[in-house]
Write a protein that holds these residues in place. Structure first.
Motif, PDB file in Angstrom:
ATOM      1  N   GLY A 292       0.827  -1.203   0.000  1.00  0.00           N
ATOM      2  CA  GLY A 292       0.000   0.000   0.000  1.00  0.00           C
ATOM      3  C   GLY A 292       0.859   1.249   0.000  1.00  0.00           C
ATOM      4  N   ALA A 293       0.223   2.376   0.301  1.00  0.00           N
ATOM      5  CA  ALA A 293       0.922   3.659   0.311  1.00  0.00           C
ATOM      6  C   ALA A 293       0.677   4.366   1.641  1.00  0.00           C
ATOM      7  N   PRO A 294       1.674   4.433   2.507  1.00  0.00           N
ATOM      8  CA  PRO A 294       1.514   5.221   3.731  1.00  0.00           C
ATOM      9  C   PRO A 294       1.120   6.655   3.373  1.00  0.00           C
ATOM     10  N   THR A 295       0.087   7.166   4.010  1.00  0.00           N
ATOM     11  CA  THR A 295      -0.468   8.467   3.645  1.00  0.00           C
ATOM     12  C   THR A 295      -0.617   9.321   4.899  1.00  0.00           C
ATOM     13  N   SER A 296      -0.064  10.515   4.865  1.00  0.00           N
ATOM     14  CA  SER A 296      -0.093  11.356   6.051  1.00  0.00           C
ATOM     15  C   SER A 296      -1.446  12.035   6.214  1.00  0.00           C
ATOM     16  N   ALA A 297      -1.855  12.183   7.461  1.00  0.00           N
ATOM     17  CA  ALA A 297      -3.082  12.914   7.756  1.00  0.00           C
ATOM     18  C   ALA A 297      -2.974  14.350   7.254  1.00  0.00           C
ATOM     19  N   ALA A 298      -1.762  14.893   7.266  1.00  0.00           N
ATOM     20  CA  ALA A 298      -1.564  16.262   6.778  1.00  0.00           C
ATOM     21  C   ALA A 298      -1.890  16.366   5.290  1.00  0.00           C
TER      22      ALA A 298
END
Length: 299
Positions: free
Chosen positions: A181-187
C-alpha cells in the motif's frame, strides 16, 4: 464558509483543525462530548444547530480487530452515523466530505483499485465503512468520499512510533512483507480536503462521488519499517534492530481477528485529474511524521 468538523480529535481531525483556518471562515469542531456517534440519531441536531456550508466527517470506528467483536458499535459509528449526517446535509443543502478506506476491497490482484472496482470487504470494519459510503451516496447531499490508506500522523500509537520503540528494545523485528500500500499522512489528507473546499469557493467544485486519496508510490509494511529505522538512524536515533534486522514475514505469521487486504493499492488518477494536482511520494510524508515523532521523543 462555515465548516462543521466531526471527529476533531483523531489523526485526520487534528490535521484538519490545523489546515482549515486558511480558508478564512468559521470552523466548528464537534467532539465526542457534543457529537456522540454511538447515538446516530442525535447528530442531525448538531447539523441543524450549526447550519454549516460544509460538513467534514473525520470520525470513525477504526479499531479494525476490535470491530470483529463489536459489530453493532462499528455499524452505528461507521454506517448509521454517516447516514444521519448525510441526510442532515441534504436537508440543509450542505456539502459533506467523508473519509473511507482501502478495506472496502478484498485486496485481490496486484494492480491499483479504481473507484469503480467492485468492493468486497473482508472485515466488519471494511463492511461498515462500505455501508457508510453507500448511505452517503444515496442521501442526495453534495458529497465527496475520500478513500485513503495506511494513515499516519504524529501523536498516539502510530506505526512509525511503534517501529522506533520496538527497534530500540529488540535486536530483531519481524514485519509483514506481503501487504502492499501507500503510507499516507493525515496532513496530506487535510491539505487536499482544504484545496477541494477552496476550489468550491472559487466556483470549481468537484463532482460528487468517491475519490481515492493516497500518497504516490507503494511499499510493504516491512519496507515501510526499514525506511523508518534507516532514516531515524541518520537522525541520531539509537536502535538495536537495524534495517537489515527487520525480517520479512507473511501475513499468516501474525493471525488477527480481522483479515487485511494484501493489495491496498489505490489509483488516484480521478482525483489528480479533477483537482489538477500531483500527490507526493509516500516517503515525503513519512519523513515529516518521523521528524515530529523524534522531536517528541527528545522534548
Amino acid at each position: 464558509m462555515k465548516v462543521l468538523l466531526f471527529g476533531p480529535d483523531g489523526q485526520v481531525g487534528r490535521a484538519l483543525q490545523a489546515a482549515l483556518p486558511v480558508l478564512g471562515g468559521e470552523v466548528v469542531a464537534a467532539g465526542r462530548s457534543r457529537a456522540d456517534f454511538t447515538r446516530p440519531g442525535a447528530l442531525a441536531q448538531v447539523v441543524a444547530a450549526e447550519r454549516p456550508d460544509v460538513i467534514v466527517n473525520a470520525a470513525a470506528h477504526t479499531a479494525v480487530d476490535k470491530a470483529e467483536s463489536e459489530p453493532d458499535l462499528a455499524e452505528r459509528i461507521n454506517a448509521l452515523a454517516p447516514a444521519e449526517i448525510a441526510a442532515a446535509a441534504a436537508a440543509h443543502r450542505a456539502t459533506l466530505i467523508h473519509y473511507s478506506t482501502d478495506y472496502v476491497f478484498d485486496g485481490a490482484g496486484s494492480t491499483a483499485h479504481s473507484e469503480t472496482d467492485a468492493t468486497a470487504p473482508l472485515s466488519v470494519y471494511g463492511r461498515t465503512k462500505r455501508e457508510g459510503e453507500v448511505a452517503v451516496a444515496a442521501s442526495g447531499a453534495p458529497h465527496l468520499i475520500f478513500r485513503t490508506s495506511w494513515v499516519h500522523a504524529p501523536g498516539g500509537n502510530n506505526f512509525i512510533a511503534k517501529m522506533l520503540s520496538l527497534a530500540s528494545e529488540r535486536d530483531e523485528l519481524r514485519v509483514i512483507d506481503d501487504q502492499v500500500g501507500a503510507p499516507t499522512s493525515a496532513a496530506l489528507i487535510a491539505d487536499i480536503s482544504v484545496r477541494v473546499m477552496a476550489a468550491a469557493m472559487e466556483g470549481r467544485p468537484l463532482a460528487s462521488g468517491i475519490y481515492h486519496l493516497v500518497s504516490s508510490g507503494e511499499t510493504t509494511w516491512n519496507g515501510y519499517a526499514r525506511f523508518v529505522i534507516e532514516n531515524a538512524m541518520q537522525r541520531g536515533v539509537a536502535v538495536k534492530a537495524t534495517p537489515d534486522r527487520v525480517l520479512p514475514v507473511p501475513t499468516s505469521a501474525f493471525p488477527t481477528p480481522a483479515r487485511r487486504p494484501l493489495n491496498s493499492r489505490l489509483s488516484t488518477a480521478k482525483l489528480r485529474a479533477a483537482l489538477g494536482v500531483d500527490l507526493p511520494d509516500w516517503r515525503i510524508g513519512v519523513l515529516e511524521t518521523l521528524e515530529a515523532v523524534i522531536a517528541g521523543r527528545t522534548a
